[in-house]
Design an enzyme around this catalytic site. Structure first.
Site, PDB file in Angstrom:
ATOM      1  N   HIS A 148      70.526  57.719  63.361  1.00  0.00           N
ATOM      2  CA  HIS A 148      70.568  58.049  61.924  1.00  0.00           C
ATOM      3  C   HIS A 148      71.260  59.381  61.632  1.00  0.00           C
ATOM      4  O   HIS A 148      71.479  59.728  60.483  1.00  0.00           O
ATOM      5  CB  HIS A 148      69.176  57.975  61.289  1.00  0.00           C
TER       6      HIS A 148
ATOM      7  N   CYS B   8      61.540  68.928  59.277  1.00  0.00           N
ATOM      8  CA  CYS B   8      60.134  68.938  59.667  1.00  0.00           C
ATOM      9  C   CYS B   8      59.476  70.246  59.296  1.00  0.00           C
ATOM     10  O   CYS B   8      58.294  70.299  59.009  1.00  0.00           O
ATOM     11  CB  CYS B   8      59.995  68.737  61.170  1.00  0.00           C
TER      12      CYS B   8
ATOM     13  N   THR C  84      59.878  44.755  72.751  1.00  0.00           N
ATOM     14  CA  THR C  84      61.030  43.924  72.415  1.00  0.00           C
ATOM     15  C   THR C  84      62.150  44.783  71.845  1.00  0.00           C
ATOM     16  O   THR C  84      61.899  45.627  70.981  1.00  0.00           O
ATOM     17  CB  THR C  84      60.615  42.853  71.388  1.00  0.00           C
TER      18      THR C  84
ATOM     19  N   GLN D 298      72.625  66.158  67.187  1.00  0.00           N
ATOM     20  CA  GLN D 298      73.576  66.651  66.182  1.00  0.00           C
ATOM     21  C   GLN D 298      75.016  66.642  66.709  1.00  0.00           C
ATOM     22  O   GLN D 298      75.917  67.136  66.025  1.00  0.00           O
ATOM     23  CB  GLN D 298      73.212  68.079  65.748  1.00  0.00           C
TER      24      GLN D 298
ATOM     25  N   THR E 240      63.526  61.871  69.086  1.00  0.00           N
ATOM     26  CA  THR E 240      62.179  62.385  69.376  1.00  0.00           C
ATOM     27  C   THR E 240      61.618  61.675  70.608  1.00  0.00           C
ATOM     28  O   THR E 240      61.138  62.313  71.556  1.00  0.00           O
ATOM     29  CB  THR E 240      61.233  62.168  68.170  1.00  0.00           C
TER      30      THR E 240
ATOM     31  N   ASN F 271      70.323  72.129  65.121  1.00  0.00           N
ATOM     32  CA  ASN F 271      70.221  71.417  63.847  1.00  0.00           C
ATOM     33  C   ASN F 271      70.085  72.340  62.649  1.00  0.00           C
ATOM     34  O   ASN F 271      70.328  71.910  61.525  1.00  0.00           O
ATOM     35  CB  ASN F 271      69.056  70.423  63.893  1.00  0.00           C
TER      36      ASN F 271
HETATM   37  C1  LIG Z   1      67.059  64.820  64.172  1.00  0.00           C
HETATM   38  C2  LIG Z   1      66.901  65.496  65.477  1.00  0.00           C
HETATM   39  C3  LIG Z   1      65.938  65.066  66.411  1.00  0.00           C
HETATM   40  C4  LIG Z   1      64.964  63.950  66.099  1.00  0.00           C
HETATM   41  O1  LIG Z   1      65.601  62.732  66.017  1.00  0.00           O
HETATM   42  P1  LIG Z   1      64.829  61.440  65.470  1.00  0.00           P
HETATM   43  O2  LIG Z   1      65.706  60.315  65.856  1.00  0.00           O
HETATM   44  O3  LIG Z   1      64.725  61.632  64.004  1.00  0.00           O
HETATM   45  O4  LIG Z   1      63.517  61.390  66.147  1.00  0.00           O
HETATM   46  C5  LIG Z   1      65.866  65.708  67.619  1.00  0.00           C
HETATM   47  N1  LIG Z   1      66.691  66.734  67.915  1.00  0.00           N
HETATM   48  C6  LIG Z   1      67.605  67.187  67.060  1.00  0.00           C
HETATM   49  C7  LIG Z   1      68.488  68.319  67.457  1.00  0.00           C
HETATM   50  C8  LIG Z   1      67.742  66.593  65.808  1.00  0.00           C
HETATM   51  O5  LIG Z   1      68.654  67.050  64.949  1.00  0.00           O
END
Ligand SMILES: *Cc1c(COP(=O)(O)O)cnc(C)c1O
Length: 386
Positions: free
Chosen positions: A206, A330, A244, A184, A77, A156
């Protein structure tokens, strides 16, 4: 955790790999390297700084870029925001036009909406019925004042991969900057920035078994490119992202990406088999429709609709047994159908019935067949209720 559902929502987030947890622990306690890498005046800070350069070098080696081209952020993000706002704000005097698509993650779409409020103009390309953007459509949308094109690598919701190489070639020829949201894709597909002319690449740990709250933005040829930072302060990350460094998070992300890169092809074969089994077993008892071009779809994601079954009702039925998603994390929780599928022209039952299952290297064939059995049983119950 036997009473928690079988988790088939890996596109939303993944468990942290044990190797990444081990790497992170080394940076936390009094007996570890908990020092501030910006405090390079003393030996302790220098040790942390060296460790972080090691992480940068490892990630750069995997992605095919230079270590100094990596800007650590809190995730995709923030990386998406930094690429779009950073370029728009630094170069508004040269042009105020951006190109993206209707099937982007909200982190790009909402950022584009915010830029529109500031007077930028954004073209939102429509995908074809298969869920991908035609390179010709990108070419046709270019204007002399276009600053940047931003597209995701793997959607996604549908798992459909965009023709990134072809689009990158079009944009390189036109001399327009290209940002790719690879959240992804990283760790799942070979991404080599030395081979594909991409200017900005967003990653999120993640999504590939790293910790939450860490990611990076790769900025190719950073020294030649002006970007306006969003966070100002101590001037970390070459002045582009003050604060940091989250050393344990960075170490965790690095270990996770290394692991993913190492087992990438093996994982892909495994996950492909899981997806194949999932579809085959489900098809045997239900009339399903796969949403998105199956030829271009990632093995990690399947988006499908079961004839006559609404996604919200199905996900509710499965609440305690199988964790599925009706779209992106989301946007689920609302009953709005997916804007991604809508843009692809999916309508009616297929739209309101769309469900996403997403897989990981840690799933077994047994997990998948048990999950499908639960889904089939839930569909039967729902049909009997009707
Ligand atoms: C999960 C995702 C994000 C957001 O990533 P975060 O690290 O959770 O902010 C943005 N773009 C895509 C395509 C995602 O799958």
């Amino acid at each position: 955790m036997s009473d928690t559902p079988l988790y088939l929502d890996m596109a939303s987030t993944t468990p942290v790999a044990p190797e990444a947890i081990t790497a992170m622990l080394r940076y936390l306690g009094a007996d570890g390297c908990y020092y501030n890498p910006s405090s390079a005046g003393h030996r302790s800070g220098q040790v942390a700084a060296d460790a972080m350069s090691g992480c940068r070098t490892t990630i750069a080696g995997i992605l095919g870029c230079e270590p100094q081209e990596i800007i650590f952020t809190s995730g995709a993000t923030e990386s998406n925001n930094l690429a779009l706002r950073g370029i728009a704000h630094a170069h508004a005097s040269h042009g105020r036009h951006l190109i993206t698509s209707q099937i982007e993650h909200k982190a790009v779409l909402e950022t584009c909406h915010a830029l529109e409020q500031e007077g930028f103009e954004v073209t939102y390309l429509k995908p074809n019925a298969g869920g991908w953007i035609e390179p010709e459509a990108v070419k046709a949308a270019l204007r002399p004042e276009t600053l940047l094109v931003s597209l995701l690598h793997t959607n996604n919701e549908t798992g459909v991969c965009q023709p990134i190489d072809e689009i990158a070639a079009v944009l390189a020829e036109a001399g327009v900057l290209f940002h790719v949201d690879a959240a992804q894709a990283a760790g799942k597909f070979p991404l080599n920035l030395n081979e594909t002319p991409i200017d900005f690449l967003s990653l999120s740990a993640h999504k590939f078994h790293g910790p939450k709250g860490i990611g990076c933005l790769v900025i190719r040829n950073r020294r030649q490119l002006r970007l306006q930072p969003m966070l100002t302060g101590g001037g970390q990350e070459f002045g582009l992202r003050s604060g940091t460094l989250a050393t344990h998070q960075i170490a965790g992300m690095t270990a996770a990406l290394q692991l993913a890169a190492h087992s990438q092809s093996q994982d892909y074969v495994h996950v492909s088999a899981l997806k194949k089994q999932f579809i085959k077993q489900l098809e045997q008892s239900s009339a399903i429709k796969i949403n998105g071009d199956t030829e271009r779809s990632s093995a990690y994601i399947v988006n499908f609709s079961i004839n006559g079954i609404s996604s919200d009702a199905l996900i509710n039925q499965l609440a305690t047994t199988v964790a599925l998603s009706s779209g992106s994390a989301c946007s689920s929780g609302t009953i709005d159908p997916s804007y991604v599928l809508r843009a692809m022209g999916v309508e009616g039952d297929a739209l309101y019935g769309a469900v996403r299952a997403s897989f990981s290297r840690y799933h077994t064939m047994t997990d998948i067949s048990q999950a499908v059995e639960h889904i089939i049983a839930a569909v039967r119950r729902m049909q009997e209720l009707d």
